[in-house]
Motif scaffolding. Structure first.
Motif, PDB file in Angstrom:
ATOM      1  N   VAL A  22      86.350  -7.782  14.990  1.00 49.26           N
ATOM      2  CA  VAL A  22      87.740  -8.208  15.143  1.00 49.26           C
ATOM      3  C   VAL A  22      88.401  -7.441  16.286  1.00 49.26           C
ATOM      4  CG1 VAL A  22      90.030  -8.167  14.052  1.00 49.26           C
ATOM      5  CG2 VAL A  22      88.051  -9.033  12.775  1.00 49.26           C
ATOM      6  N   VAL A  23      88.229  -6.131  16.318  1.00 43.42           N
ATOM      7  CA  VAL A  23      88.823  -5.324  17.385  1.00 43.42           C
ATOM      8  C   VAL A  23      88.224  -5.705  18.740  1.00 43.42           C
ATOM      9  CG1 VAL A  23      89.066  -2.969  18.287  1.00 43.42           C
ATOM     10  CG2 VAL A  23      89.498  -3.433  15.874  1.00 43.42           C
ATOM     11  N   GLY A  24      86.926  -5.935  18.779  1.00 38.64           N
ATOM     12  CA  GLY A  24      86.282  -6.343  20.024  1.00 38.64           C
ATOM     13  C   GLY A  24      86.800  -7.679  20.528  1.00 38.64           C
ATOM     14  N   TYR A  25      86.951  -8.647  19.624  1.00 36.95           N
ATOM     15  CA  TYR A  25      87.460  -9.958  20.026  1.00 36.95           C
ATOM     16  C   TYR A  25      88.934  -9.885  20.424  1.00 36.95           C
ATOM     17  CZ  TYR A  25      83.087 -12.110  18.608  1.00 36.95           C
ATOM     18  OH  TYR A  25      81.765 -12.454  18.514  1.00 36.95           O
ATOM     19  N   LEU A  26      89.710  -9.032  19.766  1.00 46.24           N
ATOM     20  CA  LEU A  26      91.102  -8.837  20.192  1.00 46.24           C
ATOM     21  C   LEU A  26      91.160  -8.260  21.603  1.00 46.24           C
ATOM     22  CD1 LEU A  26      92.828  -7.533  16.941  1.00 46.24           C
ATOM     23  CD2 LEU A  26      93.310  -9.675  18.156  1.00 46.24           C
ATOM     24  N   ASP A  27      90.257  -7.337  21.907  1.00 42.82           N
ATOM     25  CA  ASP A  27      90.198  -6.774  23.256  1.00 42.82           C
ATOM     26  C   ASP A  27      89.873  -7.867  24.277  1.00 42.82           C
ATOM     27  OD1 ASP A  27      90.089  -4.720  25.294  1.00 42.82           O
ATOM     28  OD2 ASP A  27      87.906  -4.797  25.137  1.00 42.82           O
ATOM     29  N   ILE A  28      88.954  -8.736  23.940  1.00 41.36           N
ATOM     30  CA  ILE A  28      88.609  -9.863  24.825  1.00 41.36           C
ATOM     31  C   ILE A  28      89.847 -10.728  25.059  1.00 41.36           C
ATOM     32  CG2 ILE A  28      87.314 -12.030  24.924  1.00 41.36           C
ATOM     33  CD1 ILE A  28      85.000 -10.513  23.506  1.00 41.36           C
ATOM     34  N   ALA A  29      90.594 -11.014  23.986  1.00 39.90           N
ATOM     35  CA  ALA A  29      91.775 -11.862  24.103  1.00 39.90           C
ATOM     36  C   ALA A  29      92.889 -11.183  24.895  1.00 39.90           C
ATOM     37  CB  ALA A  29      92.282 -12.245  22.710  1.00 39.90           C
ATOM     38  N   VAL A  30      93.152  -9.914  24.605  1.00 40.52           N
ATOM     39  CA  VAL A  30      94.257  -9.206  25.264  1.00 40.52           C
ATOM     40  C   VAL A  30      93.973  -8.976  26.739  1.00 40.52           C
ATOM     41  CG1 VAL A  30      95.486  -6.984  25.343  1.00 40.52           C
ATOM     42  CG2 VAL A  30      95.117  -8.139  23.152  1.00 40.52           C
ATOM     43  N   ARG A  31      92.777  -8.516  27.046  1.00 39.52           N
ATOM     44  CA  ARG A  31      92.456  -8.200  28.443  1.00 39.52           C
ATOM     45  C   ARG A  31      91.818  -9.369  29.192  1.00 39.52           C
ATOM     46  NH1 ARG A  31      89.284  -3.123  29.589  1.00 39.52           N
ATOM     47  NH2 ARG A  31      87.879  -3.800  27.956  1.00 39.52           N
ATOM     48  N   ALA A  32      91.607 -10.480  28.504  1.00 40.47           N
ATOM     49  CA  ALA A  32      90.976 -11.666  29.099  1.00 40.47           C
ATOM     50  C   ALA A  32      89.657 -11.317  29.777  1.00 40.47           C
ATOM     51  CB  ALA A  32      91.931 -12.355  30.086  1.00 40.47           C
ATOM     52  N   ARG A  33      88.911 -10.446  29.108  1.00 40.84           N
ATOM     53  CA  ARG A  33      87.610 -10.053  29.657  1.00 40.84           C
ATOM     54  C   ARG A  33      86.514 -10.905  29.032  1.00 40.84           C
ATOM     55  NH1 ARG A  33      84.330  -7.383  26.218  1.00 40.84           N
ATOM     56  NH2 ARG A  33      85.231  -6.297  24.438  1.00 40.84           N
ATOM     57  N   PRO A  34      85.378 -11.019  29.699  1.00 36.44           N
ATOM     58  CA  PRO A  34      84.285 -11.795  29.097  1.00 36.44           C
ATOM     59  C   PRO A  34      83.642 -11.017  27.949  1.00 36.44           C
ATOM     60  CG  PRO A  34      83.593 -10.839  31.179  1.00 36.44           C
ATOM     61  CD  PRO A  34      85.057 -10.522  31.032  1.00 36.44           C
ATOM     62  N   ALA A  35      82.999 -11.740  27.075  1.00 36.14           N
ATOM     63  CA  ALA A  35      82.246 -11.103  25.995  1.00 36.14           C
ATOM     64  C   ALA A  35      81.074 -10.345  26.599  1.00 36.14           C
ATOM     65  CB  ALA A  35      81.750 -12.154  25.011  1.00 36.14           C
ATOM     66  N   SER A  36      80.643  -9.322  25.909  1.00 36.65           N
ATOM     67  CA  SER A  36      79.500  -8.534  26.363  1.00 36.65           C
ATOM     68  C   SER A  36      78.219  -9.351  26.264  1.00 36.65           C
ATOM     69  CB  SER A  36      79.367  -7.272  25.515  1.00 36.65           C
ATOM     70  OG  SER A  36      78.187  -6.577  25.845  1.00 36.65           O
ATOM     71  N   SER A  37      77.364  -9.165  27.236  1.00 40.13           N
ATOM     72  CA  SER A  37      76.064  -9.839  27.200  1.00 40.13           C
ATOM     73  C   SER A  37      74.973  -8.927  26.642  1.00 40.13           C
ATOM     74  CB  SER A  37      75.680 -10.291  28.610  1.00 40.13           C
ATOM     75  OG  SER A  37      75.530  -9.158  29.458  1.00 40.13           O
ATOM     76  N   THR A  38      75.328  -7.692  26.280  1.00 39.24           N
ATOM     77  CA  THR A  38      74.299  -6.748  25.834  1.00 39.24           C
ATOM     78  C   THR A  38      73.582  -7.167  24.548  1.00 39.24           C
ATOM     79  OG1 THR A  38      75.932  -5.304  24.773  1.00 39.24           O
ATOM     80  CG2 THR A  38      75.303  -4.776  27.042  1.00 39.24           C
ATOM     81  N   PRO A  39      74.242  -7.826  23.571  1.00 38.64           N
ATOM     82  CA  PRO A  39      73.468  -8.252  22.398  1.00 38.64           C
ATOM     83  C   PRO A  39      72.352  -9.229  22.764  1.00 38.64           C
ATOM     84  CG  PRO A  39      75.810  -8.282  21.891  1.00 38.64           C
ATOM     85  CD  PRO A  39      75.686  -8.063  23.374  1.00 38.64           C
ATOM     86  N   GLU A  40      72.680 -10.204  23.620  1.00 42.29           N
ATOM     87  CA  GLU A  40      71.674 -11.178  24.031  1.00 42.29           C
ATOM     88  C   GLU A  40      70.575 -10.522  24.865  1.00 42.29           C
ATOM     89  OE1 GLU A  40      74.952 -11.640  24.346  1.00 42.29           O
ATOM     90  OE2 GLU A  40      75.428 -13.473  23.254  1.00 42.29           O
ATOM     91  N   GLU A  41      70.978  -9.592  25.738  1.00 44.47           N
ATOM     92  CA  GLU A  41      69.981  -8.878  26.547  1.00 44.47           C
ATOM     93  C   GLU A  41      69.062  -8.049  25.656  1.00 44.47           C
ATOM     94  OE1 GLU A  41      71.644  -6.789  29.985  1.00 44.47           O
ATOM     95  OE2 GLU A  41      73.347  -8.162  29.876  1.00 44.47           O
ATOM     96  N   SER A  42      69.625  -7.456  24.603  1.00 43.99           N
ATOM     97  CA  SER A  42      68.809  -6.667  23.667  1.00 43.99           C
ATOM     98  C   SER A  42      67.774  -7.546  22.982  1.00 43.99           C
ATOM     99  CB  SER A  42      69.697  -5.994  22.610  1.00 43.99           C
ATOM    100  OG  SER A  42      70.582  -5.080  23.198  1.00 43.99           O
ATOM    101  N   ILE A  43      68.200  -8.712  22.529  1.00 42.97           N
ATOM    102  CA  ILE A  43      67.276  -9.630  21.862  1.00 42.97           C
ATOM    103  C   ILE A  43      66.202 -10.084  22.840  1.00 42.97           C
ATOM    104  CG2 ILE A  43      67.063 -11.927  20.817  1.00 42.97           C
ATOM    105  CD1 ILE A  43      68.195  -9.702  18.952  1.00 42.97           C
ATOM    106  N   GLU A  44      66.595 -10.405  24.066  1.00 43.52           N
ATOM    107  CA  GLU A  44      65.620 -10.834  25.067  1.00 43.52           C
ATOM    108  C   GLU A  44      64.578  -9.736  25.313  1.00 43.52           C
ATOM    109  OE1 GLU A  44      65.602 -13.214  29.248  1.00 43.52           O
ATOM    110  OE2 GLU A  44      67.242 -11.804  28.931  1.00 43.52           O
ATOM    111  N   ARG A  45      65.051  -8.504  25.426  1.00 37.24           N
ATOM    112  CA  ARG A  45      64.141  -7.381  25.661  1.00 37.24           C
ATOM    113  C   ARG A  45      63.247  -7.140  24.453  1.00 37.24           C
ATOM    114  NH1 ARG A  45      65.116  -3.592  29.698  1.00 37.24           N
ATOM    115  NH2 ARG A  45      66.047  -5.445  30.572  1.00 37.24           N
TER     116      ARG A  45
END
Length: 158
Positions: A22-45
């Motif tokens: 929830v806090v992470g998604y609020l940060d995305i909404a407030v700062r209009a930043r993209p979601a992190s790609s690290t979870p997907e990169e971790s799974i790929e690795r």
């Protein structure tokens, strides 16, 4: 170690994971930043290391997204369970429990990213660290409060 401490810790870790998201998604909404790609990169690795084929790229991308979220919850629940195994017999002050839980899941996450070669925390800016600390603090606070609430009155913190 009592099994109830591990179960209570796992439940607390799940609640903490929800708070972190929830806090992470609020940060995305407030700062209009993209979601992190690290979870997907971790799974790929991890899939590459385990020689697991995630399928054609259109399906693999969806699998990486889904499994990345599951991996985050697994880390949060596992950290809570480990905390529960260690803390089930003694009451810890809420601030200590918050720091141990939040710091534990943050160290596990950052350590995994560094070990997999996805990110180097030594290169992070102050705002990068702040963006990582705040959601993990939310995890620690929610998990510590939940763990405390699940414990018998004689074993509660503070």
């Amino acid at each position: 170690m009592r099994a109830s401490g591990v179960v209570d810790g796992a439940i607390a870790g799940a609640v903490g994971s929800a708070a972190l998201n929830v806090v992470g998604y609020l940060d995305i909404a407030v700062r209009a930043r993209p979601a992190s790609s690290t979870p997907e990169e971790s799974i790929e690795r991890l899939a590459g290391l385990a020689h697991v084929d995630l399928g054609p790229e259109d399906r693999a991308a969806n699998r990486r997204t889904g499994l990345g979220a599951v991996l985050g919850y697994a880390l949060g629940i596992g950290t809570g369970a480990a905390f529960g195994a260690l803390a089930s017999r003694r009451g810890l002050p809420p601030a200590v429990a918050t720091a141990l839980l939040g710091g534990g899941v943050m160290a596990t996450t950052i350590g995994s990213l560094a070990t997999l070669g996805i990110s180097d925390p030594r290169t992070w800016s102050r705002s990068d660290w702040l963006a990582d600390i705040v959601p993990h603090l939310a995890y620690g606070m929610a998990a510590a409060a939940t763990f405390n609430r699940l414990r018998p009155p004689s074993a509660r913190c503070g």
